[in-house]
Write a protein that holds these residues in place. Structure first.
Motif, PDB file in Angstrom:
ATOM      1  N   THR A 249       0.821  -1.213   0.000  1.00 40.58           N
ATOM      2  CA  THR A 249       0.000   0.000   0.000  1.00 40.58           C
ATOM      3  C   THR A 249       0.850   1.256   0.000  1.00 40.58           C
ATOM      4  O   THR A 249       0.297   2.359  -0.045  1.00 40.58           O
ATOM      5  CB  THR A 249      -0.929   0.005   1.225  1.00 40.58           C
ATOM      6  N   ASP A 252       0.542   4.244  -2.714  1.00 44.30           N
ATOM      7  CA  ASP A 252      -0.443   5.319  -2.648  1.00 44.30           C
ATOM      8  C   ASP A 252       0.131   6.560  -1.975  1.00 44.30           C
ATOM      9  O   ASP A 252      -0.091   7.683  -2.418  1.00 44.30           O
ATOM     10  CB  ASP A 252      -1.687   4.846  -1.883  1.00 44.30           C
ATOM     11  N   GLN A 274      -2.131   2.730  10.122  1.00 47.80           N
ATOM     12  CA  GLN A 274      -2.860   2.193   8.972  1.00 47.80           C
ATOM     13  C   GLN A 274      -2.858   0.675   8.964  1.00 47.80           C
ATOM     14  O   GLN A 274      -3.832   0.046   8.545  1.00 47.80           O
ATOM     15  CB  GLN A 274      -2.246   2.726   7.679  1.00 47.80           C
ATOM     16  N   TRP A 483      -9.147  -6.250  -0.442  1.00 54.21           N
ATOM     17  CA  TRP A 483     -10.491  -5.784  -0.783  1.00 54.21           C
ATOM     18  C   TRP A 483     -11.291  -5.329   0.438  1.00 54.21           C
ATOM     19  O   TRP A 483     -12.395  -4.799   0.276  1.00 54.21           O
ATOM     20  CB  TRP A 483     -11.286  -6.916  -1.461  1.00 54.21           C
ATOM     21  N   ASP A 485     -11.519  -4.223   4.960  1.00 59.29           N
ATOM     22  CA  ASP A 485     -10.938  -3.780   6.216  1.00 59.29           C
ATOM     23  C   ASP A 485     -11.146  -4.884   7.240  1.00 59.29           C
ATOM     24  O   ASP A 485     -12.203  -5.535   7.262  1.00 59.29           O
ATOM     25  CB  ASP A 485     -11.618  -2.494   6.717  1.00 59.29           C
ATOM     26  N   ALA A 500     -14.740   2.246  -0.297  1.00 54.39           N
ATOM     27  CA  ALA A 500     -13.344   2.698  -0.264  1.00 54.39           C
ATOM     28  C   ALA A 500     -12.384   1.529  -0.455  1.00 54.39           C
ATOM     29  O   ALA A 500     -11.389   1.630  -1.188  1.00 54.39           O
ATOM     30  CB  ALA A 500     -13.057   3.419   1.048  1.00 54.39           C
ATOM     31  N   THR A 501     -12.651   0.388   0.217  1.00 51.79           N
ATOM     32  CA  THR A 501     -11.733  -0.752   0.090  1.00 51.79           C
ATOM     33  C   THR A 501     -11.766  -1.333  -1.317  1.00 51.79           C
ATOM     34  O   THR A 501     -10.734  -1.758  -1.850  1.00 51.79           O
ATOM     35  CB  THR A 501     -12.086  -1.832   1.116  1.00 51.79           C
ATOM     36  N   ARG A 503     -12.494   0.344  -4.120  1.00 56.62           N
ATOM     37  CA  ARG A 503     -11.769   1.273  -5.005  1.00 56.62           C
ATOM     38  C   ARG A 503     -10.266   1.121  -4.821  1.00 56.62           C
ATOM     39  O   ARG A 503      -9.498   1.184  -5.777  1.00 56.62           O
ATOM     40  CB  ARG A 503     -12.204   2.711  -4.725  1.00 56.62           C
ATOM     41  N   ARG A 504      -9.843   0.946  -3.577  1.00 55.33           N
ATOM     42  CA  ARG A 504      -8.410   0.779  -3.302  1.00 55.33           C
ATOM     43  C   ARG A 504      -7.865  -0.460  -3.985  1.00 55.33           C
ATOM     44  O   ARG A 504      -6.783  -0.446  -4.584  1.00 55.33           O
ATOM     45  CB  ARG A 504      -8.207   0.690  -1.791  1.00 55.33           C
ATOM     46  N   GLY A 507      -7.771   0.009  -7.721  1.00 53.24           N
ATOM     47  CA  GLY A 507      -6.677   0.914  -8.056  1.00 53.24           C
ATOM     48  C   GLY A 507      -5.334   0.217  -8.045  1.00 53.24           C
ATOM     49  O   GLY A 507      -4.387   0.654  -8.711  1.00 53.24           O
ATOM     50  N   ALA A 508      -5.231  -0.874  -7.265  1.00 56.80           N
ATOM     51  CA  ALA A 508      -3.984  -1.646  -7.228  1.00 56.80           C
ATOM     52  C   ALA A 508      -3.917  -2.673  -8.353  1.00 56.80           C
ATOM     53  O   ALA A 508      -2.972  -3.461  -8.418  1.00 56.80           O
ATOM     54  CB  ALA A 508      -3.852  -2.347  -5.881  1.00 56.80           C
ATOM     55  N   HIS A 542     -14.796   2.795 -12.126  1.00 62.65           N
ATOM     56  CA  HIS A 542     -13.342   2.636 -12.029  1.00 62.65           C
ATOM     57  C   HIS A 542     -12.665   2.961 -13.360  1.00 62.65           C
ATOM     58  O   HIS A 542     -13.153   2.577 -14.424  1.00 62.65           O
ATOM     59  CB  HIS A 542     -13.000   1.200 -11.624  1.00 62.65           C
TER      60      HIS A 542
END
Length: 723
Positions: A249, A252, A274, A483, A485, A500-501, A503-504, A507-508, A542
């Motif tokens: 991570t 980012d 985090q 994917w 939390d 949010a997870t 999208r994260r 994005g990866a 996305h």
């Protein structure tokens, strides 16, 4: 009747090959380069630098006996040495034998310390250096007898303390001690003369020594539920592996690089938060990963390395084994356990040379081995520090206490220590340290695999967008972590999907269809419609803006660029055409320049302004410490096997010595105290002949004593010739 030993060289000539090999293994600096005979070996062993290095490897009883020999008159007998350290001759027999093997002491019934020992140990056991105005032993005893009786309590406090006494100018204590002749002034210091100090100690150099190493002490460990400690250690081991995985991570918002190297404390705290981990645990794991070469920086930000990519392909057990072995063998402290940097007045930065400490690796292994037989007790830090102080008496007690604390904290983060005792994983780690790296890796991985519960390969999905894994997740289910939390850990792991997870993860570069396929295959229940809709909605949004990484660009005529793109050399660059005359690549400019030139085309490098510049070639990203991991306490590694070095020394010693160099002949003379005729080249090229007795050879300088007087002089070796 055997001939008396006349010198250290004579003592070494009586060593068998096994004992000479033991000497070279204990003092490897003596064999680099290999001495040309026993005489040069003896002279090298008596050098100040080599003796100082050897002292660092002595235990408390060995150092105490050597200090006693440095105080007593030469020669002395074992009985006098034993009395000086409060022991019996039988108790110190093994210690003396070890000191003989280390070439620090020679002789049997008549013992002598190597001459340099007295120079290196100027204040043995806290006694003052010898001085010309020191009283005789009889005079020292007379001064104490004549002292007022009210000084007895003060004498008891002064007896085993240092010779330097901090007494205020004009104080009553300083005045009375000075009048009694117990305290003298030398320069700006007030010292107890050595003979007086020995009289205060009753003729002993040090208190009664402890021959055996003190064992760790603490309360007995009691488990209410058998296997609890093993379960906790396994959980800590897998948690350490998970924390290493969080570096993916960093792309980012990568942590910065300090000017002196290392990671800023604020970034370290942010990353630990985090990762949902305590700062000590996170710092330990990240520092260990750096020492393993899994992390590196380009001068601007910290990033995973190519080694980290390979590390991720291994099983969980193999990853933990690599981390544990790296931690045990590195010489770096985690930042939260390290003291403040005295040079800059601030905390030591993790992932930098400031976190390294000379000799730490040896002392860390010593602590772990001390804990090995004490697995049934919760060892206290004080008892471990005392045990470590016995093994390393020349290291400051404050440093030893810090290192003991660091081992317990960092070992807990990796699952090898729990509540001051080794876990089953820690015991396996200590045993594996005697093996080669590949065997140790396999051994540790097998132990963790046997202790860990079998992985769970199924989960439960709920309509509230949570997933529950009822046990230790398998490698396949670990793919869910990017994917989600983590809501809770323990006997089961609960994960939550959010916008949010998702999208994260997308994005990866992760694919939502692959996730749905995994969930349908692993879930006992159908995939909730809400979760499927959430994934589909995020997938539609996305990629509205695409961002890539480009390290270099190429501009040329369309035909030329097309020609180059068709060559084999362009395949490694993975060029992307943005326009007929422009292409970009993720390869660095230096590599692109090489590939273009190898293809036979002409290329130039341009700067930010588009004008011709010098070749700009970036260095590849390297992980781990910048400095090599060298152990400085025991000296450099042997350049050839010790047995081979012994064989060469024997062969050289059996020769006639005609091929010896000037340095070797000087070392031979030093070993035997021989007089030589030296030719010393003066500043005008002339040679001055001088009969002298060589005393020492250090750093390219010869120290010698004039044969016709007591005058000593020093001269550079390259200016010396021998007649």
């Amino acid at each position: 009747m055997s001939e008396p030993t006349r010198s250290l060289a004579d003592e070494l000539r009586r060593f068998d090959d096994e004992r000479l090999t033991e000497l070279l293994l204990a003092r490897p600096d003596l064999s680099a380069p290999v001495p040309r005979g026993i005489g040069p070996l003896a002279a090298r062993a008596a050098g100040a630098a080599s003796v100082q290095r050897a002292l660092g490897a002595l235990t408390r009883p060995e150092l105490s006996v050597l200090e006693a020999l440095a105080v007593l008159e030469d020669p002395t007998c074992p009985a006098d040495v034993a009395a000086a350290v409060g022991a019996t001759p039988a108790e110190i027999a093994g210690v003396l034998d070890r000191l003989r093997t280390l070439a620090l002491v020679w002789g049997q019934s008549e013992l002598r310390a190597v001459r340099t020992v007295r120079e290196v140990l100027r204040t043995p056991a806290g006694l003052a250096p010898e001085a010309d105005d020191d009283p005789s032993p009889a005079e020292a005893a007379r001064r104490l007898r004549k002292a007022p009786p009210e000084l007895e309590p003060l004498f008891e406090r002064l007896a085993w303390g240092p010779a330097k006494v901090d007494a205020a100018e004009g104080s009553a204590a300083a005045r009375v001690l000075g009048e009694a002749g117990v305290l003298v002034r030398r320069g700006d210091l007030r010292l107890i003369p050595r003979p007086v100090h020995l009289a205060l100690r009753g003729g002993r150099v040090c208190p009664a020594i402890t021959i055996a190493r003190p064992l760790p002490e603490g309360e007995a460990i009691r488990e209410r539920i058998p296997g609890t400690r093993d379960a906790q250690s396994v959980e800590a081991a897998f948690e350490a592996v998970r924390l290493v995985g969080t570096v993916r991570t960093w792309d980012d918002d990568p942590p910065a690089v300090l000017r002196r190297g290392g990671i800023p404390q604020r970034d370290l705290r942010r990353l630990a938060q985090q990762a949902d981990a305590p700062l000590d645990t996170y710092a330990t794991v990240i520092q260990t990963a750096w020492c393993a070469g899994l992390l590196g920086h380009d001068g601007k930000s910290w990033q995973p390395t190519a080694d980290w990519d390979a590390f991720r392909t291994r099983g969980l057990e193999q990853r933990w084994a690599e981390l544990a072995l790296t931690w045990a063998r590195c010489r770096h402290l985690a930042v939260t356990s390290a003291p403040a940097d005295p040079q800059h007045g601030q905390a030591r930065a993790a992932l930098s040379s400031a976190s390294a400490r000379d000799g730490l690796r040896t002392r860390r292994l010593s602590i772990l081995r001390a804990l090995r037989p004490a697995t049934g007790i919760r060892a206290t830090e004080a008892s471990l520090a005392a045990s470590l102080g016995w093994a390393f008496p020349l290291v400051a007690p404050t440093l030893l206490a810090e290192e003991v604390h660091a081992v317990l904290v960092e070992g807990t983060a990796l699952g090898v220590v729990l509540d001051g005792a080794l876990t089953a994983l820690g015991t396996a780690l200590v045993d594996a340290l005697e093996e080669d790296v590949e065997s140790a890796d396999a051994h540790l991985a097998d132990v963790l695999r046997a202790l860990a519960p079998p992985p769970v390969d199924e989960l439960l999905l709920d309509a509230d967008l949570t997933a529950t894994i009822p046990g230790r997740p398998s490698e396949r289910l670990l793919a869910l972590l990017p994917w989600t939390d983590v809501v809770s850990r323990g006997g089961a792991m609960t994960l939550r999907f959010t916008s949010a997870t998702i999208r994260r993860a997308m994005g990866a570069g992760l694919d939502g269809d692959d996730l749905l396929a995994l969930l349908r295959d692993a879930s006992r229940t159908p995939v909730p419609q809400t979760l499927e809709y959430l994934l589909r909605d995020e997938a539609r949004r996305h990629g509205q803006i695409r961002i890539g990484r480009a390290a270099a660009y190429l501009t040329a005529d369309e035909d030329v660029l097309t020609l180059f793109q068709g060559t084999p050399h362009a395949e490694a660059l993975h060029l992307q055409r943005l326009a007929p005359t422009v292409a970009i690549t993720a390869s660095d400019p230096g590599f692109v320049l090489q590939m273009v030139r190898r293809s036979g085309l002409s290329a130039i490098a341009v700067g930010p302004d588009g004008l011709t510049a010098r070749d700009e070639r970036d260095h590849s990203l390297h992980g781990g410490p910048v400095e090599p991991e060298l152990e400085t306490v025991e000296g450099p590694e042997l350049r050839l096997p010790a047995a081979e070095a012994v064989s060469r020394i024997r062969q050289a010693d059996a020769g006639d010595g005609e091929d010896l160099s000037v340095t070797d002949r000087l070392l031979e003379a030093i070993a035997h105290g021989q007089e030589l005729r030296l030719g010393i080249v003066d500043g005008r090229g002339g040679i001055i002949a001088r009969d002298a007795v060589p005393l020492s050879l250090e750093g390219g300088r010869l120290r010698a004593r004039d044969a016709r007087g007591a005058e000593e002089f020093t001269v550079l070796v390259h200016r010396v010739t021998l007649g």
